[in-house]
Design a protein around this motif. Structure first.
Motif, PDB file in Angstrom:
ATOM      1  N   GLN A 168      11.842   5.687  17.174  1.00 20.61           N
ATOM      2  CA  GLN A 168      10.800   6.597  17.658  1.00 20.61           C
ATOM      3  C   GLN A 168      11.285   7.371  18.884  1.00 20.61           C
ATOM      4  O   GLN A 168      11.031   8.572  19.011  1.00 20.61           O
ATOM      5  CB  GLN A 168       9.530   5.812  17.999  1.00 20.61           C
ATOM      6  N   ALA A 169      12.012   6.690  19.790  1.00 17.98           N
ATOM      7  CA  ALA A 169      12.516   7.356  21.005  1.00 17.98           C
ATOM      8  C   ALA A 169      13.445   8.508  20.646  1.00 17.98           C
ATOM      9  O   ALA A 169      13.415   9.571  21.276  1.00 17.98           O
ATOM     10  CB  ALA A 169      13.246   6.348  21.886  1.00 17.98           C
ATOM     11  N   LEU A 170      14.265   8.331  19.612  1.00 18.73           N
ATOM     12  CA  LEU A 170      15.184   9.396  19.196  1.00 18.73           C
ATOM     13  C   LEU A 170      14.414  10.628  18.721  1.00 18.73           C
ATOM     14  O   LEU A 170      14.803  11.762  19.002  1.00 18.73           O
ATOM     15  CB  LEU A 170      16.123   8.880  18.097  1.00 18.73           C
ATOM     16  N   PHE A 171      13.308  10.409  18.025  1.00 14.41           N
ATOM     17  CA  PHE A 171      12.467  11.548  17.600  1.00 14.41           C
ATOM     18  C   PHE A 171      11.737  12.154  18.796  1.00 14.41           C
ATOM     19  O   PHE A 171      11.661  13.372  18.931  1.00 14.41           O
ATOM     20  CB  PHE A 171      11.457  11.096  16.536  1.00 14.41           C
ATOM     21  N   ASP A 172      11.215  11.293  19.673  1.00 20.89           N
ATOM     22  CA  ASP A 172      10.438  11.794  20.826  1.00 20.89           C
ATOM     23  C   ASP A 172      11.272  12.701  21.722  1.00 20.89           C
ATOM     24  O   ASP A 172      10.826  13.778  22.131  1.00 20.89           O
ATOM     25  CB  ASP A 172       9.912  10.610  21.658  1.00 20.89           C
ATOM     26  N   PHE A 173      12.502  12.257  22.047  1.00 23.27           N
ATOM     27  CA  PHE A 173      13.309  13.010  23.006  1.00 23.27           C
ATOM     28  C   PHE A 173      14.069  14.174  22.375  1.00 23.27           C
ATOM     29  O   PHE A 173      14.659  14.981  23.084  1.00 23.27           O
ATOM     30  CB  PHE A 173      14.257  12.058  23.750  1.00 23.27           C
ATOM     31  N   SER A 174      14.033  14.266  21.026  1.00 25.93           N
ATOM     32  CA  SER A 174      14.673  15.409  20.354  1.00 25.93           C
ATOM     33  C   SER A 174      13.692  16.561  20.135  1.00 25.93           C
ATOM     34  O   SER A 174      14.063  17.608  19.603  1.00 25.93           O
ATOM     35  CB  SER A 174      15.228  14.975  18.988  1.00 25.93           C
ATOM     36  N   ARG A 175      12.449  16.345  20.533  1.00 30.25           N
ATOM     37  CA  ARG A 175      11.402  17.338  20.250  1.00 30.25           C
ATOM     38  C   ARG A 175      11.729  18.693  20.883  1.00 30.25           C
ATOM     39  O   ARG A 175      12.079  18.780  22.057  1.00 30.25           O
ATOM     40  CB  ARG A 175      10.063  16.818  20.783  1.00 30.25           C
ATOM     41  N   GLY A 176      11.662  19.732  20.067  1.00 33.65           N
ATOM     42  CA  GLY A 176      11.869  21.101  20.563  1.00 33.65           C
ATOM     43  C   GLY A 176      13.321  21.484  20.737  1.00 33.65           C
ATOM     44  O   GLY A 176      13.627  22.594  21.174  1.00 33.65           O
ATOM     45  N   MET A 177      14.255  20.578  20.395  1.00 37.68           N
ATOM     46  CA  MET A 177      15.679  20.876  20.584  1.00 37.68           C
ATOM     47  C   MET A 177      16.273  21.510  19.327  1.00 37.68           C
ATOM     48  O   MET A 177      15.905  21.168  18.217  1.00 37.68           O
ATOM     49  CB  MET A 177      16.453  19.600  20.936  1.00 37.68           C
ATOM     50  N   LYS A 178      17.221  22.441  19.536  1.00 34.43           N
ATOM     51  CA  LYS A 178      17.884  23.121  18.421  1.00 34.43           C
ATOM     52  C   LYS A 178      19.134  22.345  18.019  1.00 34.43           C
ATOM     53  O   LYS A 178      19.629  21.529  18.775  1.00 34.43           O
ATOM     54  CB  LYS A 178      18.323  24.529  18.850  1.00 34.43           C
ATOM     55  N   GLY A 179      19.652  22.663  16.812  1.00 34.65           N
ATOM     56  CA  GLY A 179      20.946  22.115  16.417  1.00 34.65           C
ATOM     57  C   GLY A 179      20.917  21.492  15.045  1.00 34.65           C
ATOM     58  O   GLY A 179      20.133  20.571  14.795  1.00 34.65           O
ATOM     59  N   ALA A 180      21.794  22.008  14.160  1.00 36.08           N
ATOM     60  CA  ALA A 180      21.843  21.502  12.779  1.00 36.08           C
ATOM     61  C   ALA A 180      22.318  20.051  12.751  1.00 36.08           C
ATOM     62  O   ALA A 180      21.842  19.239  11.944  1.00 36.08           O
ATOM     63  CB  ALA A 180      22.780  22.380  11.947  1.00 36.08           C
ATOM     64  N   GLU A 181      23.255  19.707  13.646  1.00 37.83           N
ATOM     65  CA  GLU A 181      23.794  18.348  13.665  1.00 37.83           C
ATOM     66  C   GLU A 181      22.723  17.343  14.091  1.00 37.83           C
ATOM     67  O   GLU A 181      22.577  16.265  13.505  1.00 37.83           O
ATOM     68  CB  GLU A 181      24.990  18.282  14.628  1.00 37.83           C
ATOM     69  N   LEU A 182      21.942  17.731  15.116  1.00 34.45           N
ATOM     70  CA  LEU A 182      20.834  16.874  15.573  1.00 34.45           C
ATOM     71  C   LEU A 182      19.822  16.669  14.446  1.00 34.45           C
ATOM     72  O   LEU A 182      19.348  15.558  14.199  1.00 34.45           O
ATOM     73  CB  LEU A 182      20.158  17.520  16.788  1.00 34.45           C
ATOM     74  N   GLN A 183      19.504  17.766  13.754  1.00 33.80           N
ATOM     75  CA  GLN A 183      18.534  17.694  12.662  1.00 33.80           C
ATOM     76  C   GLN A 183      19.031  16.750  11.564  1.00 33.80           C
ATOM     77  O   GLN A 183      18.274  15.936  11.037  1.00 33.80           O
ATOM     78  CB  GLN A 183      18.314  19.101  12.089  1.00 33.80           C
ATOM     79  N   LYS A 184      20.328  16.836  11.258  1.00 40.58           N
ATOM     80  CA  LYS A 184      20.903  15.966  10.218  1.00 40.58           C
ATOM     81  C   LYS A 184      20.804  14.492  10.640  1.00 40.58           C
ATOM     82  O   LYS A 184      20.496  13.609   9.821  1.00 40.58           O
ATOM     83  CB  LYS A 184      22.362  16.346   9.967  1.00 40.58           C
ATOM     84  N   GLU A 185      21.059  14.217  11.927  1.00 44.29           N
ATOM     85  CA  GLU A 185      20.984  12.836  12.424  1.00 44.29           C
ATOM     86  C   GLU A 185      19.575  12.267  12.232  1.00 44.29           C
ATOM     87  O   GLU A 185      19.400  11.111  11.836  1.00 44.29           O
ATOM     88  CB  GLU A 185      21.345  12.781  13.918  1.00 44.29           C
ATOM     89  N   LEU A 186      18.563  13.083  12.526  1.00 41.34           N
ATOM     90  CA  LEU A 186      17.177  12.612  12.403  1.00 41.34           C
ATOM     91  C   LEU A 186      16.766  12.472  10.943  1.00 41.34           C
ATOM     92  O   LEU A 186      16.045  11.533  10.576  1.00 41.34           O
ATOM     93  CB  LEU A 186      16.242  13.536  13.175  1.00 41.34           C
ATOM     94  N   PHE A 187      17.236  13.389  10.101  1.00 43.11           N
ATOM     95  CA  PHE A 187      16.988  13.243   8.660  1.00 43.11           C
ATOM     96  C   PHE A 187      17.636  11.948   8.146  1.00 43.11           C
ATOM     97  O   PHE A 187      17.072  11.260   7.291  1.00 43.11           O
ATOM     98  CB  PHE A 187      17.541  14.443   7.882  1.00 43.11           C
ATOM     99  N   ASP A 188      18.824  11.634   8.672  1.00 42.98           N
ATOM    100  CA  ASP A 188      19.513  10.403   8.259  1.00 42.98           C
ATOM    101  C   ASP A 188      18.708   9.153   8.630  1.00 42.98           C
ATOM    102  O   ASP A 188      18.752   8.150   7.913  1.00 42.98           O
ATOM    103  CB  ASP A 188      20.908  10.321   8.888  1.00 42.98           C
ATOM    104  N   ILE A 189      17.980   9.215   9.748  1.00 45.97           N
ATOM    105  CA  ILE A 189      17.117   8.080  10.114  1.00 45.97           C
ATOM    106  C   ILE A 189      16.025   7.903   9.058  1.00 45.97           C
ATOM    107  O   ILE A 189      15.712   6.786   8.636  1.00 45.97           O
ATOM    108  CB  ILE A 189      16.492   8.277  11.516  1.00 45.97           C
ATOM    109  N   LEU A 190      15.453   9.024   8.610  1.00 44.02           N
ATOM    110  CA  LEU A 190      14.411   8.943   7.579  1.00 44.02           C
ATOM    111  C   LEU A 190      14.984   8.375   6.278  1.00 44.02           C
ATOM    112  O   LEU A 190      14.327   7.592   5.585  1.00 44.02           O
ATOM    113  CB  LEU A 190      13.795  10.325   7.340  1.00 44.02           C
ATOM    114  N   LEU A 191      16.224   8.748   5.949  1.00 39.89           N
ATOM    115  CA  LEU A 191      16.866   8.216   4.738  1.00 39.89           C
ATOM    116  C   LEU A 191      17.222   6.733   4.924  1.00 39.89           C
ATOM    117  O   LEU A 191      17.212   5.962   3.954  1.00 39.89           O
ATOM    118  CB  LEU A 191      18.113   9.031   4.386  1.00 39.89           C
ATOM    119  N   TYR A 192      17.503   6.339   6.172  1.00 42.51           N
ATOM    120  CA  TYR A 192      17.731   4.920   6.472  1.00 42.51           C
ATOM    121  C   TYR A 192      16.443   4.120   6.194  1.00 42.51           C
ATOM    122  O   TYR A 192      16.483   3.027   5.619  1.00 42.51           O
ATOM    123  CB  TYR A 192      18.151   4.768   7.940  1.00 42.51           C
ATOM    124  N   LEU A 193      15.298   4.690   6.583  1.00 43.28           N
ATOM    125  CA  LEU A 193      14.010   4.037   6.297  1.00 43.28           C
ATOM    126  C   LEU A 193      13.812   3.916   4.780  1.00 43.28           C
ATOM    127  O   LEU A 193      13.344   2.895   4.282  1.00 43.28           O
ATOM    128  CB  LEU A 193      12.842   4.834   6.896  1.00 43.28           C
TER     129      LEU A 193
END
Length: 468
Positions: A168-193
């Motif tokens: 949750q902290a990774l999603f909270d602190f990434s809010r409003g930030m740009k970047g394809a790599e960051l977006q991929k990392e967060l999508f990977d968390i969802l795929l981990y779930l």
């Protein structure tokens, strides 16, 4: 023992120690009490100084207790001082001290010192989950997202399972930030779930929703919803993935479970080959069943009721529509006792087939065998999540098929304080995991009351759509 309210002189500490019922353990008991009462740091420091002057040094365990109080109060300079003392006096520290030091420094402006400590820990042991999570949260808090994700990936590589809070902290602190790599990392968390059949709690789900809606230049909108048995999302009309396995997938899964789980090294620690052979003969002569019930597990559904009454209610509920039931029981159920009444057992045996295993046997292997041998239509009832058996499967594809089959075939108890009767939720016709098509995401999440029931699959979903 009650800590003093202000720092004491040496003679005052000595008087307190002499009045204590066990003087040799006075300092340890006093520090424990100080942590519990959150005593001011100068009071604790006066005891530490007294010990140093009296004994010539301070025992390791007392420094750790003092450190715990410093961490509790966020006393950064004291934490650093204690670390300097410990580093000078002791060749290596234990994991508890490192946990405290890393946690304390991560909650301060000196958080980068914790990264140095993490490297130090790696040289002598595998860092704990809490070591990594403290550093990940600190890096995220200071907007060092690349570092946070590097630590997160390292943590997964060491087979440490992250808590929902750090995700949750990774999603909270990434809010409003740009970047394809960051977006991929967060999508990977969802795929981990998805891959691990994990369900976020409601506050984590809300963080996911807010992050999606904050992605610069993309128009994501999230809606909370419930999905009906049809598997169609009422928000976007998207059809969720089917939980049904193909014939080939089902046959492969059945063979692998019988080989790796049932005939694997584990099963005969919990039953004998003779008993299992007798069970196989029993099942083969009566196939197919519609529902297989873990009798002992179901008998504990409502703790205040007699066990045989719980099982009787379950059998009555599931025997509707002439379903063929197999109940896996234990031999002690046949003895007339306060929990198992002979007349109720006889009544149940008119409505279902029963197999009574030895009292020391575990019946999960029996449950899986009877269900899989009955065919794709057969469902099973247990409150167990069968995680140990899934872990016996050697490759991720088979584990995925097992989870998918489980979700489509496990009938679970519906908890409700008001209901007098036992009720069950039907097995899912759709796959209850995180799903995406690219411009939609569907994420199942757990309400607070559902989190108490680990075997329960959630009914609530977050639907996220990207507007073009």
């Amino acid at each position: 023992i009650q800590p003093p309210e202000k720092p004491l002189q040496a003679e005052e500490w000595n008087r307190l120690k002499e009045s204590f019922h066990c003087p040799e353990s006075f300092e340890g008991a006093m520090f424990n009490s100080m942590v519990r009462c959150n005593t001011p740091i100068d009071v604790a420091k006066s005891l530490l100084t007294h010990v140093a002057k009296s004994n010539g040094d301070i025992a390791y365990y007392l420094l750790v207790k003092y450190l715990a109080l410093c961490v509790q109060q966020g006393q950064t300079s004291e934490i650093q001082d204690v670390y300097d003392i410990m580093k000078t006096r002791f060749r290596i520290l234990d994991s508890g001290a490192y946990n405290l030091l890393i946690r304390g420094l991560c909650n301060s402006d000196e958080w980068r010192m914790a990264l140095t400590l993490l490297e130090e820990v790696k040289e002598i042991m595998v860092p704990s989950r809490s070591n990594y999570e403290s550093c990940i949260k600190a890096a995220s808090h200071h907007q060092e997202m690349n570092l946070a994700f590097e630590l997160y990936r390292e943590m997964l590589a060491k087979a440490l399972v992250p808590t929902m809070d750090v995700l949750q902290a990774l999603f909270d602190f990434s809010r409003g930030m740009k970047g394809a790599e960051l977006q991929k990392e967060l999508f990977d968390i969802l795929l981990y779930l998805r891959d691990n059949q994990l369900y976020p709690h409601k506050t984590f789900m809300w963080s996911i929703k807010l992050w999606f809606e904050s992605i610069p230049g993309e128009c994501w909108r999230g809606h909370l919803t419930s999905i009906k048995n049809s598997g169609q999302c009422p928000v976007c009309s998207h059809q969720l993935e089917d939980s049904e396995l193909t014939e080939e997938e089902y046959n492969n899964l059945r063979e692998r479970i019988i080989r790796d789980v049932i005939h694997g090294t584990d099963t005969f620690r919990k039953t004998s080959p003779q008993e299992f052979a007798a069970f196989q003969t029993f099942v083969e002569s009566r196939l197919p069943f519609d529902i297989v019930i873990d009798g002992l597990n179901v008998s504990h559904i409502k703790p205040r009721k007699m066990q045989c009454e719980n099982l009787f209610d379950a059998v009555n509920c599931l025997a509707k529509d002439n379903a063929r039931l197999l109940v896996l029981g234990r031999k002690h159920m046949l003895l007339n006792s306060s929990n198992w009444k002979r007349e109720i057992m006889k009544e149940m045996q008119k409505k279902a087939e029963f197999f009574f295993a030895e009292n020391i046997s575990e019946d999960d292997a029996f449950l899986l065998y009877a269900t899989l041998q009955s065919g794709k239509h057969c469902k099973f009832v247990t409150r167990d999540f069968l995680r140990d058996h899934k872990a016996c499967l050697s490759d991720s594809l088979t584990r995925h098929l097992f989870r998918k089959w489980q979700r489509g075939h496990q009938i679970v108890f519906s908890p409700s304080a008001e209901e007098k009767q036992i009720n069950f939720l039907p097995a899912f016709p759709y796959d209850c995991v995180v799903q995406t098509t690219g411009d939609t995401w569907h994420i199942p999440y757990k309400e607070a009351f559902e989190e108490k029931y680990s075997y329960q699959v959630p009914r609530k979903w977050l639907c996220l759509q990207q507007r073009r």
